[in-house]
Write a protein that holds these residues in place. Structure first.
Motif, PDB file in Angstrom:
ATOM      1  N   VAL A 144       0.907  -0.970  -0.018  1.00 24.25           N
ATOM      2  CA  VAL A 144       0.057   0.047  -0.056  1.00 24.25           C
ATOM      3  C   VAL A 144       1.025   1.330  -0.043  1.00 24.25           C
ATOM      4  O   VAL A 144       1.653   1.389   1.068  1.00 24.25           O
ATOM      5  CB  VAL A 144      -0.766  -0.035   1.254  1.00 24.25           C
ATOM      6  CG1 VAL A 144      -1.847   1.197   1.194  1.00 24.25           C
ATOM      7  CG2 VAL A 144      -1.673  -1.425   1.302  1.00 24.25           C
ATOM      8  N   TYR A 145       0.551   2.067  -1.015  1.00 18.75           N
ATOM      9  CA  TYR A 145       1.686   3.327  -1.170  1.00 18.75           C
ATOM     10  C   TYR A 145       1.051   4.394  -1.688  1.00 18.75           C
ATOM     11  O   TYR A 145       0.062   4.310  -2.509  1.00 18.75           O
ATOM     12  CB  TYR A 145       2.815   2.842  -2.061  1.00 18.75           C
ATOM     13  CG  TYR A 145       2.596   2.220  -3.350  1.00 18.75           C
ATOM     14  CD1 TYR A 145       2.716   2.930  -4.519  1.00 18.75           C
ATOM     15  CD2 TYR A 145       2.141   0.874  -3.329  1.00 18.75           C
ATOM     16  CE1 TYR A 145       2.529   2.561  -5.771  1.00 18.75           C
ATOM     17  CE2 TYR A 145       1.898   0.319  -4.380  1.00 18.75           C
ATOM     18  CZ  TYR A 145       1.964   1.096  -5.859  1.00 18.75           C
ATOM     19  OH  TYR A 145       2.009   0.738  -6.937  1.00 18.75           O
ATOM     20  N   PRO A 146       1.424   5.702  -1.515  1.00 17.73           N
ATOM     21  CA  PRO A 146       0.937   6.770  -2.034  1.00 17.73           C
ATOM     22  C   PRO A 146       1.153   6.681  -3.764  1.00 17.73           C
ATOM     23  O   PRO A 146       2.100   6.302  -4.053  1.00 17.73           O
ATOM     24  CB  PRO A 146       1.682   7.995  -1.769  1.00 17.73           C
ATOM     25  CG  PRO A 146       2.142   7.537  -0.231  1.00 17.73           C
ATOM     26  CD  PRO A 146       2.445   6.070  -0.691  1.00 17.73           C
ATOM     27  N   ALA A 147       0.030   7.182  -4.606  1.00 17.59           N
ATOM     28  CA  ALA A 147       0.224   7.278  -5.827  1.00 17.59           C
ATOM     29  C   ALA A 147       1.125   8.383  -6.462  1.00 17.59           C
ATOM     30  O   ALA A 147       1.485   9.277  -5.491  1.00 17.59           O
ATOM     31  CB  ALA A 147      -0.987   7.519  -6.622  1.00 17.59           C
ATOM     32  N   ALA A 148       1.863   8.153  -7.533  1.00 17.54           N
ATOM     33  CA  ALA A 148       2.828   9.223  -8.042  1.00 17.54           C
ATOM     34  C   ALA A 148       1.568  10.387  -8.815  1.00 17.54           C
ATOM     35  O   ALA A 148       0.398  10.180  -8.654  1.00 17.54           O
ATOM     36  CB  ALA A 148       3.527   8.799  -9.082  1.00 17.54           C
ATOM     37  N   ALA A 149       2.196  11.248  -9.283  1.00 20.42           N
ATOM     38  CA  ALA A 149       1.508  12.315 -10.006  1.00 20.42           C
ATOM     39  C   ALA A 149       0.389  11.643 -11.113  1.00 20.42           C
ATOM     40  O   ALA A 149       0.936  10.764 -11.853  1.00 20.42           O
ATOM     41  CB  ALA A 149       2.469  13.408 -10.890  1.00 20.42           C
ATOM     42  N   ARG A 166       7.225 -10.466   6.322  1.00 20.11           N
ATOM     43  CA  ARG A 166       5.865  -9.854   6.114  1.00 20.11           C
ATOM     44  C   ARG A 166       5.467  -9.762   4.898  1.00 20.11           C
ATOM     45  O   ARG A 166       6.330  -9.360   3.823  1.00 20.11           O
ATOM     46  CB  ARG A 166       6.080  -8.564   6.994  1.00 20.11           C
ATOM     47  CG  ARG A 166       5.991  -8.552   8.314  1.00 20.11           C
ATOM     48  CD  ARG A 166       6.335  -7.315   8.896  1.00 20.11           C
ATOM     49  NE  ARG A 166       7.344  -6.463   8.574  1.00 20.11           N
ATOM     50  CZ  ARG A 166       7.387  -5.268   8.206  1.00 20.11           C
ATOM     51  NH1 ARG A 166       6.258  -4.589   7.746  1.00 20.11           N
ATOM     52  NH2 ARG A 166       8.445  -4.646   7.866  1.00 20.11           N
ATOM     53  N   ASN A 167       4.095  -9.878   4.616  1.00 18.52           N
ATOM     54  CA  ASN A 167       3.650  -9.912   3.310  1.00 18.52           C
ATOM     55  C   ASN A 167       2.538  -8.671   2.897  1.00 18.52           C
ATOM     56  O   ASN A 167       1.891  -8.650   1.865  1.00 18.52           O
ATOM     57  CB  ASN A 167       3.277 -11.270   2.812  1.00 18.52           C
ATOM     58  CG  ASN A 167       2.039 -11.618   3.305  1.00 18.52           C
ATOM     59  OD1 ASN A 167       2.040 -11.784   4.596  1.00 18.52           O
ATOM     60  ND2 ASN A 167       0.998 -12.230   2.529  1.00 18.52           N
ATOM     61  N   VAL A 168       2.258  -8.209   4.193  1.00 19.00           N
ATOM     62  CA  VAL A 168       1.321  -6.845   4.020  1.00 19.00           C
ATOM     63  C   VAL A 168       2.089  -5.697   4.429  1.00 19.00           C
ATOM     64  O   VAL A 168       2.482  -5.615   5.571  1.00 19.00           O
ATOM     65  CB  VAL A 168       0.097  -7.188   4.793  1.00 19.00           C
ATOM     66  CG1 VAL A 168      -0.879  -6.153   4.428  1.00 19.00           C
ATOM     67  CG2 VAL A 168      -0.717  -8.526   4.398  1.00 19.00           C
ATOM     68  N   LEU A 169       2.634  -4.809   3.353  1.00 21.19           N
ATOM     69  CA  LEU A 169       3.318  -3.507   4.027  1.00 21.19           C
ATOM     70  C   LEU A 169       2.637  -2.330   3.493  1.00 21.19           C
ATOM     71  O   LEU A 169       2.027  -2.353   2.275  1.00 21.19           O
ATOM     72  CB  LEU A 169       4.507  -3.795   3.249  1.00 21.19           C
ATOM     73  CG  LEU A 169       5.461  -5.018   3.503  1.00 21.19           C
ATOM     74  CD1 LEU A 169       5.327  -5.760   2.337  1.00 21.19           C
ATOM     75  CD2 LEU A 169       6.633  -4.787   4.147  1.00 21.19           C
ATOM     76  N   VAL A 170       2.715  -1.412   4.279  1.00 20.61           N
ATOM     77  CA  VAL A 170       2.014  -0.022   3.916  1.00 20.61           C
ATOM     78  C   VAL A 170       3.533   1.073   4.032  1.00 20.61           C
ATOM     79  O   VAL A 170       4.256   1.100   4.833  1.00 20.61           O
ATOM     80  CB  VAL A 170       1.417   0.557   4.947  1.00 20.61           C
ATOM     81  CG1 VAL A 170       0.745   1.971   4.678  1.00 20.61           C
ATOM     82  CG2 VAL A 170       0.068  -0.275   5.194  1.00 20.61           C
ATOM     83  N   TYR A 171       3.523   1.711   2.940  1.00 19.74           N
ATOM     84  CA  TYR A 171       4.701   2.487   2.835  1.00 19.74           C
ATOM     85  C   TYR A 171       4.316   4.133   2.793  1.00 19.74           C
ATOM     86  O   TYR A 171       3.023   4.519   2.344  1.00 19.74           O
ATOM     87  CB  TYR A 171       5.370   2.542   1.393  1.00 19.74           C
ATOM     88  CG  TYR A 171       5.688   1.206   0.957  1.00 19.74           C
ATOM     89  CD1 TYR A 171       6.981   0.886   0.934  1.00 19.74           C
ATOM     90  CD2 TYR A 171       4.859   0.119   0.966  1.00 19.74           C
ATOM     91  CE1 TYR A 171       7.693  -0.371   0.708  1.00 19.74           C
ATOM     92  CE2 TYR A 171       5.366  -1.182   0.436  1.00 19.74           C
ATOM     93  CZ  TYR A 171       6.860  -1.352   0.462  1.00 19.74           C
ATOM     94  OH  TYR A 171       7.309  -2.761   0.204  1.00 19.74           O
ATOM     95  N   CYS A 193      -2.560   3.765  -4.083  1.00 16.25           N
ATOM     96  CA  CYS A 193      -2.256   2.502  -4.657  1.00 16.25           C
ATOM     97  C   CYS A 193      -1.935   0.948  -3.887  1.00 16.25           C
ATOM     98  O   CYS A 193      -1.365   1.196  -2.639  1.00 16.25           O
ATOM     99  CB  CYS A 193      -1.164   2.388  -5.662  1.00 16.25           C
ATOM    100  SG  CYS A 193      -0.715   3.812  -6.674  1.00 16.25           S
ATOM    101  N   VAL A 194      -2.617  -0.012  -4.139  1.00 16.68           N
ATOM    102  CA  VAL A 194      -2.339  -1.267  -3.544  1.00 16.68           C
ATOM    103  C   VAL A 194      -2.022  -2.171  -4.732  1.00 16.68           C
ATOM    104  O   VAL A 194      -2.808  -2.419  -5.497  1.00 16.68           O
ATOM    105  CB  VAL A 194      -3.835  -1.857  -2.869  1.00 16.68           C
ATOM    106  CG1 VAL A 194      -3.625  -3.050  -2.114  1.00 16.68           C
ATOM    107  CG2 VAL A 194      -4.382  -0.722  -1.936  1.00 16.68           C
ATOM    108  N   ALA A 195      -0.798  -2.620  -4.592  1.00 14.71           N
ATOM    109  CA  ALA A 195      -0.149  -3.429  -5.574  1.00 14.71           C
ATOM    110  C   ALA A 195      -0.118  -4.920  -5.117  1.00 14.71           C
ATOM    111  O   ALA A 195       0.369  -5.083  -3.886  1.00 14.71           O
ATOM    112  CB  ALA A 195       1.030  -3.081  -5.939  1.00 14.71           C
TER     113      ALA A 195
END
Length: 309
Positions: A144-149, A166-171, A193-195
């Protein structure tokens, strides 16, 4: 859409009065008063919510500064089983954080992967970063991470060195700024985003060699050698639940008394049904910030928030 409001009045000591469900504006209203017995003066409104990116109308706003949730469908997670081939692209799912803060206030929020929720209501906590066994997510990695522009999700972050399995990570999910204090310009919307990628075993490489030798009419020989490598991608699957063995035997006797018989065996490997993959709940917990350096961020839009004082 009905949205709740909360009101805060600040004198020498901050006091708050929460009101929810009676005003259809998505904001919290702060007021301030000095030592004089005058009416409170409005300082700013605050609102925070979240929604799946594909459905902004489904935005859920916090009535009192508590966390809001977004739900990643289990069917979306299970789509990784259909991403085959060599180094397939991950499944991408998007959500949005939205809100605003007027006056001298600002907004920040924390993002966390909270839990898995099965179809029967069973929940499995994800705060340790490990998904439940025998689920597609357990054999995948969710980031889970912020989207780019422009909402671009193509730059999937690498696993941190301390992931530890760990296989579920938040950035960048702690104290992420939605709007800086005093920078109000209307509602701010941030794309996230969630990849989800399946943790398939390494793809196999096969080396191929072909050679040829020929002799001409004059007796001279010529030879050629060619080599190439073929990559083999393993299809993603859950661990099998066992092998189903089958056997059949038959025999017969002809009119002349001749007897014949035969037997055959075959087997099928059984895999779990991924259609029951649990949903994943993400929480977004807002805090109100302030231009005043002596005011700490408030965890709630209620009694303990003095950010707009």
């Amino acid at each position: 859409m009905m949205r709740c409001v909360s009101r805060v009045a600040a004198a020498s000591v901050v006091a708050g009065l929460l009101a929810c469900g009676v005003v259809s504006a998505a904001h919290a209203l702060w007021s301030a008063a000095d030592a004089e017995p005058t009416a409170p003066v409005a300082m700013g409104r605050v609102a925070f919510g979240a929604n799946p990116a594909a459905d902004p109308e489904a935005a859920v706003y916090t009535p009192d500064g508590g966390p809001v949730e977004v739900r990643i469908p289990g069917a979306t997670i299970a789509e990784v089983l259909g991403h085959t081939g060599i180094a397939p692209d991950p499944v991408i799912w998007r959500f949005q954080a939205r809100g605003y803060a007027e006056g001298i206030t600002g907004l920040a929020f924390d993002v966390a992967a909270a839990r898995q929720v099965a179809a029967d209501g069973t929940t499995i906590a994800l705060d340790d970063g490990y998904a439940a066994e025998r689920t597609v997510l357990r054999y995948s990695t969710m980031r889970v991470y912020p989207a780019a522009a422009g909402g671009d999700c193509s730059a999937v972050p690498a696993l941190p060195a301390d992931a530890g399995g760990r296989n579920v990570l938040v950035y960048d999910g702690a104290g992420h700024v939605l709007q800086a204090p005093g920078a109000y310009g209307g509602e701010t919307v941030q794309d996230w985003c969630v990849a989800i990628g399946y943790n398939a075993p390494p793809d196999g490489l096969y080396r191929n060699t072909a050679s040829a030798v020929g002799t001409g009419d004059d007796g001279r020989q010529a030879s050629a050698l060619s080599e190439w490598i073929t990559a083999v991608g393993y299809p993603p699957t859950l661990d099998s639940v066992g092998e189903y063995a089958n056997a059949a035997e038959t025999s017969g006797t002809a009119v002349d008394g001749t007897s014949v018989s035969d037997a055959a065996r075959w087997a099928a490997v059984l895999y779990p049904d991924a259609s029951g993959e649990p949903d994943v709940i993400l929480t977004l917990d807002p805090v109100v910030t302030s231009l005043r350096p002596d005011v700490a961020p408030g965890d709630h839009f209620g009694l303990e928030s003095a950010a707009a004082d």
